[in-house]
Scaffold this motif. Structure first.
Motif, PDB file in Angstrom:
ATOM      1  N   ASP A  25       1.370  -1.186  -0.377  1.00  0.00           N
ATOM      2  CA  ASP A  25       0.457   0.028   0.039  1.00  0.00           C
ATOM      3  C   ASP A  25       1.096   0.952   0.513  1.00  0.00           C
ATOM      4  N   MET A  26       0.399   2.696  -0.237  1.00  0.00           N
ATOM      5  CA  MET A  26       0.753   3.580  -0.397  1.00  0.00           C
ATOM      6  C   MET A  26       1.906   3.640   1.463  1.00  0.00           C
ATOM      7  N   VAL A  27       2.612   4.803   1.229  1.00  0.00           N
ATOM      8  CA  VAL A  27       3.427   5.142   2.609  1.00  0.00           C
ATOM      9  C   VAL A  27       3.501   5.956   3.538  1.00  0.00           C
ATOM     10  N   GLY A  28       3.316   6.735   4.001  1.00  0.00           N
ATOM     11  CA  GLY A  28       3.567   7.806   4.809  1.00  0.00           C
ATOM     12  C   GLY A  28       5.016   8.368   4.656  1.00  0.00           C
ATOM     13  N   MET A  29       5.610   9.374   4.415  1.00  0.00           N
ATOM     14  CA  MET A  29       6.802   9.628   4.501  1.00  0.00           C
ATOM     15  C   MET A  29       6.851  11.258   5.549  1.00  0.00           C
ATOM     16  N   SER A  30       8.305  11.174   5.745  1.00  0.00           N
ATOM     17  CA  SER A  30       8.444  12.718   6.441  1.00  0.00           C
ATOM     18  C   SER A  30       9.396  13.230   7.170  1.00  0.00           C
TER      19      SER A  30
ATOM     20  N   VAL B 246       7.039   5.107   6.525  1.00  0.00           N
ATOM     21  CA  VAL B 246       6.464   4.461   7.411  1.00  0.00           C
ATOM     22  C   VAL B 246       5.056   3.458   6.275  1.00  0.00           C
ATOM     23  N   SER B 247       4.520   1.924   6.480  1.00  0.00           N
ATOM     24  CA  SER B 247       4.051   1.379   6.091  1.00  0.00           C
ATOM     25  C   SER B 247       3.086   1.055   6.353  1.00  0.00           C
TER      26      SER B 247
END
Length: 220
Positions: free
Chosen positions: A50-55, A64-65
């Motif tokens: 799925d889509m990941v979160g990034m910062s 994060v996944s």
């Protein structure tokens, strides 16, 4: 060539060079995109599809996944002892769909709970089991976190909460009393910041833009 579908992208403003550096997660790998159109493989093993979160916090890029206890850090500071790409192994790191950077901390939703938690100050590899708080103005789970207007927005399934940096020693953030908003979000991947505002897909399947702290309907 990128090995797999694009799952997320991010641009980091590098403090040492002053340049913007774009990254993408494609398949299970992280790449840096270069000005000549080429790409540089930085690391692999990013679980899930799925889509990941990034910062990022300047030198560190966090990914994060949504997978159980799976997060990754790219430390771009050659002087850092954690330089390079690595999985977060701290036992106090929890499953998260989203990551935001706010006042020195990476901030995460804790999947399947009403809690959010923090990294150590300017260190996405280190976590303290006591550095968490709960969104308690309504009884539902946290969908994601994002910062805007010097505020931390804790976005839940049926409501939003506004938190601010109070500088307290035990936990830096406090919730604005009476600042809960009765609009929730159905999908963490829909939470974005654009044009100085936060957009999200509401639990009623309508897209909203937060005009300051007021949800404005933007879809039919």
């Amino acid at each position: 060539d990128l090995a797999g579908p694009i799952r997320g992208s991010w641009v980091r403003a590098d403090p040492s060079s002053g340049q913007d550096i774009p990254y993408v997660v494609a398949g299970d790998s992280l790449y840096q995109l270069n000005q000549d159109g080429s790409c540089l493989l930085l690391g692999s093993g990013i679980g899930g599809t799925d889509m990941v979160g990034m910062s990022d916090n300047g030198f560190q890029l966090c990914i994060v996944s949504g997978q159980a206890r799976l997060g990754w850090i790219l430390d771009a500071n050659p002087q850092s002892p954690t330089y390079g790409f690595q999985q977060i192994t701290d036992p106090s790191f929890y499953p998260a769909n989203t990551v935001s950077f706010f006042d020195g901390y990476f901030v995460f939703d804790r999947i399947g709970s009403n809690e959010f938690f923090l990294s150590a100050l300017y260190d996405g590899t280190t976590y303290n089991a006591l550095d968490f708080a709960s969104a308690e103005s309504q009884p539902d789970f946290v969908t994601g976190t994002i910062q805007n207007l010097q505020l931390l927005f804790i976005i839940c399934q049926q409501h939003l909460e506004l938190w601010y940096d109070a500088g307290a020693a035990n936990f830096p953030f406090q919730r604005y009393t009476g600042a809960g908003i009765s609009y929730g979000c159905v999908s963490p991947a829909s939470i974005i910041k654009q044009d100085g505002a936060i957009f999200f897909l509401g639990s009623d399947k309508i897209f909203y833009r937060l005009q300051s702290t007021v949800p404005i309907r933007t879809s039919t």
